[in-house]
Write an enzyme that holds these catalytic residues in place. Structure first.
Site, PDB file in Angstrom:
ATOM      1  N   LYS A 272      -8.938  29.717  15.726  1.00  0.00           N
ATOM      2  CA  LYS A 272      -8.070  28.548  15.584  1.00  0.00           C
ATOM      3  C   LYS A 272      -6.920  28.883  14.653  1.00  0.00           C
ATOM      4  O   LYS A 272      -6.931  28.574  13.465  1.00  0.00           O
ATOM      5  CB  LYS A 272      -8.870  27.348  15.055  1.00  0.00           C
ATOM      6  CG  LYS A 272      -8.174  26.022  15.360  1.00  0.00           C
ATOM      7  CD  LYS A 272      -8.071  25.780  16.848  1.00  0.00           C
ATOM      8  CE  LYS A 272      -7.198  24.607  17.189  1.00  0.00           C
ATOM      9  NZ  LYS A 272      -7.009  24.448  18.625  1.00  0.00           N
TER      10      LYS A 272
ATOM     11  N   SER B 184      -6.263  23.126  23.947  1.00  0.00           N
ATOM     12  CA  SER B 184      -6.862  22.318  22.893  1.00  0.00           C
ATOM     13  C   SER B 184      -7.007  20.867  23.356  1.00  0.00           C
ATOM     14  O   SER B 184      -7.755  20.588  24.276  1.00  0.00           O
ATOM     15  CB  SER B 184      -6.062  22.445  21.600  1.00  0.00           C
ATOM     16  OG  SER B 184      -6.915  22.358  20.491  1.00  0.00           O
TER      17      SER B 184
END
Length: 599
Positions: free
Chosen positions: A195, A398
């Protein structure tokens, strides 16, 4: 005192004149925009015409009705723009239009994402099945423009032009040292070793895991591009990579030598070839711009073998819901996907009995986890009543993947950027900046110990608060992978192994099970029709776009600011814009790595 009043009245007069002049300029601008936006003349297509395709403006999934988005403040004119939906409809029309003899591609300033290029390329290949010609010419081929141009029967380059062919690269800007100099602390809580959306605030270079995923990503994109070029030009991928590695294309003659182009020609020479191909006895070909041809599309050439009454009486519809932009709560605008707007569109499509299936066109880097979940729920409710198919554009990552994961079927282009299944929270601490750099202090009162948690950005988080936010992030991540697992029919452990915030291209996402098929919007529509058990259908586009004058009044200040900053900051404007977006984010985020750019 007399001198005081003299200067005061002179200042008032100057201010008054400035306001009057500014008002007249504003009226002129609005008048020009509204006039341009409101006029939709039907285009006449002459015999022996050639469709001229340039694509030198940013291409969205569908054209905006926002007049200022297409307004040039230098010339005070509204630019002609076209959406991906209109490009494809125009190419479909031109394929059977007897007045269109072929296509002239001139892509010197191509501006769109790689997945859109894939979709346009497929549409051009479909056009070629008509037997009509495609000729490409450019003074300057970027790699993406060249990739698209290789669908042409002939690819020409200006004798003094440039063809860039040296491989794919991606760059990310990092702000760690700058933030330290400003005494700003970015407090980050995240789940997902890949991430990397927060790395620019914490580091000065890519982490090993981020470098690994980005390397996989750019190699996958480059592999797809070279595979397409190889098939079109008859040059092996090994040869193409050798050309790139050795920087073999330095001069126009090099592009000809290595067979990347068919000839070096000036534009006037290409024009003469187009004249001959179109079968006219004139000095110049009859070129019709794509932006003009779109207004002729669908108005004339109905297949004579089809029953026109039957076409008109078709009641079955498929809704295309355009879900584009950074995900936030509230209403959508030109750059933001608002959960309220999208949920309203999904509910409308679900309740409409004429709509038999829904295609969700997703083009988003993600954003608010809460807003993503709200839209996911609306899709789940819709799916219980009619098929829902997702078509991914340039980005569906995402939060963009979150809202897609529950669909009956997911389509992506080979170079779509997707995945990025991870969660993070960022709470900036500006205490050092305002205290040490500016000499400004903030004080206040609260009813409880943590009343100002994630609200007061002028103090650091304490241990309890960090633990609490970490728990929120972990809970949201667990919920995210649970929903992906349910939607994709795999285990949470499997999702976690391909999650952790890692991004994938569409082709790799299909391999690991995150998408079902490689294809564009048309493929998604056909799949939706099949799932709904219908053959003939009309398309209904949602959310409904606002009328030009309404959009103008809402977006005037935003577009003026965008223009002024864009003009002054130039190519660095996108970095400013990304930092500005960070300041607007609230709560826990599911978003793609920060500001990825490919070259």
């Amino acid at each position: 005192m007399k001198q005081f009043f003299k200067f005061m009245f002179a200042s008032m007069l100057g201010m008054f004149l400035t306001v009057i002049i500014s008002l007249f300029i504003l009226i002129a601008i609005i008048g020009g925009i509204v006039s341009a936006a409101g006029s939709t003349p039907v285009t006449f297509v002459a015999d022996h015409s050639i469709l001229h395709i340039q694509l030198n403006e940013e291409i969205n999934d569908r054209a905006s009705k926002n007049p200022f988005e297409n307004f040039d403040f230098n010339t005070f004119e509204a630019k002609k723009t076209i959406g991906l939906n209109e490009i494809k409809a125009s190419l479909e029309k031109a394929k059977t239009d007897d007045k269109i003899k072929g296509i002239f591609l001139n892509l010197s300033q191509l501006q769109t994402g790689l997945a859109n290029i894939d979709e346009i390329r497929v549409a051009l290949l479909d056009f070629k099945e008509s037997g009509k010609f495609i000729i490409s010419y450019s003074e300057n081929y970027s790699q993406s423009a060249y990739f698209l141009s290789t669908v042409a029967d002939k690819v020409y380059l200006n004798p003094q032009g440039e063809l860039r062919f040296q491989g794919m690269t991606s760059q990310i800007m990092f702000f760690k040292d700058a933030l330290e100099k400003l005494d700003i602390e970015m407090q980050v809580i995240r789940h997902g070793k890949f991430k990397s959306a927060v790395e620019p605030f914490l580091m000065n270079e890519m982490s090993p895991s981020n470098k690994k995923q980005m390397s996989t990503l750019v190699h996958s994109i480059w592999n797809e591009m070279t595979a397409g070029i190889s098939a079109a030009r008859g040059i092996s991928q090994d040869q193409l990579n050798a050309i790139a590695d050795n920087i073999s294309i330095r001069l126009p003659a090099d592009a000809l030598k290595h067979q990347l182009v068919d000839a070096l020609k000036y534009e006037d020479e290409v024009m003469q070839e187009l004249v001959a191909l179109s079968g006219i006895e004139k000095d110049e070909p009859k070129l019709i711009e794509l932006s003009k041809y779109k207004s002729a599309a669908g108005k004339e050439n109905i297949d004579e073998d089809e029953d026109e009454d039957q076409i008109k009486n078709v009641k079955e519809e498929i809704a295309i819901i355009y879900a584009a932009g950074e995900i936030r709560g509230g209403k959508s605008n030109a750059e933001v996907m608002g959960s309220e707007t999208i949920v309203e569109a999904i509910k409308k499509a679900t309740k409409d009995e004429d709509i038999k299936a829904i295609v969700l066109r997703v083009n988003s880097p993600g954003g608010s986890a809460l807003a993503s979940d709200v839209m996911w729920r609306a899709i789940e409710l819709a799916k219980a009543k009619k098929p829902v198919v997702v078509s991914m554009g340039n980005l569906a990552a995402s939060g963009g993947y979150y809202i897609s994961c529950g669909a009956n079927k997911i389509f992506a282009q080979p170079n779509t950027i997707t995945g990025s299944i991870g969660v993070f929270g960022v709470v900036p601490n500006f205490k050092g900046l305002i205290n040490n750099k500016l000499g400004v202090y903030v004080d206040g009162v609260s009813t409880n110990k943590h009343s100002d948690m994630m609200i007061n950005t002028f103090r650091p988080l304490d241990t309890e608060e960090t633990v609490a936010i970490t728990e929120m992030v972990e809970s949201i991540y667990d919920d995210f992978i649970t929903k992906v697992a349910a939607g994709r029919g795999i285990t949470k452990a499997e999702v976690d192994s391909i999650g952790q915030g890692r991004v994938w291209t569409g082709i790799d996402a299909k391999r690991i099970g995150l998408v079902d098929e490689i294809g564009g919007l048309n493929d998604a529509l056909k799949s939706a029709a099949s799932l709904a058990g219908i053959e003939a259908y009309e398309i209904k586009e949602l959310p409904r776009q606002k009328e030009p004058i309404q959009q103008l009044m809402e977006d005037l200040s935003m577009e003026a600011k965008t223009y002024l900053l864009g003009e002054n900051l130039g190519s660095t404007y996108h970095y400013f814009k990304s930092l500005e977006e960070v300041s607007k984010r609230q709560g826990i985020m599911t978003r793609i790595p920060f500001d990825m750019r490919f070259y």
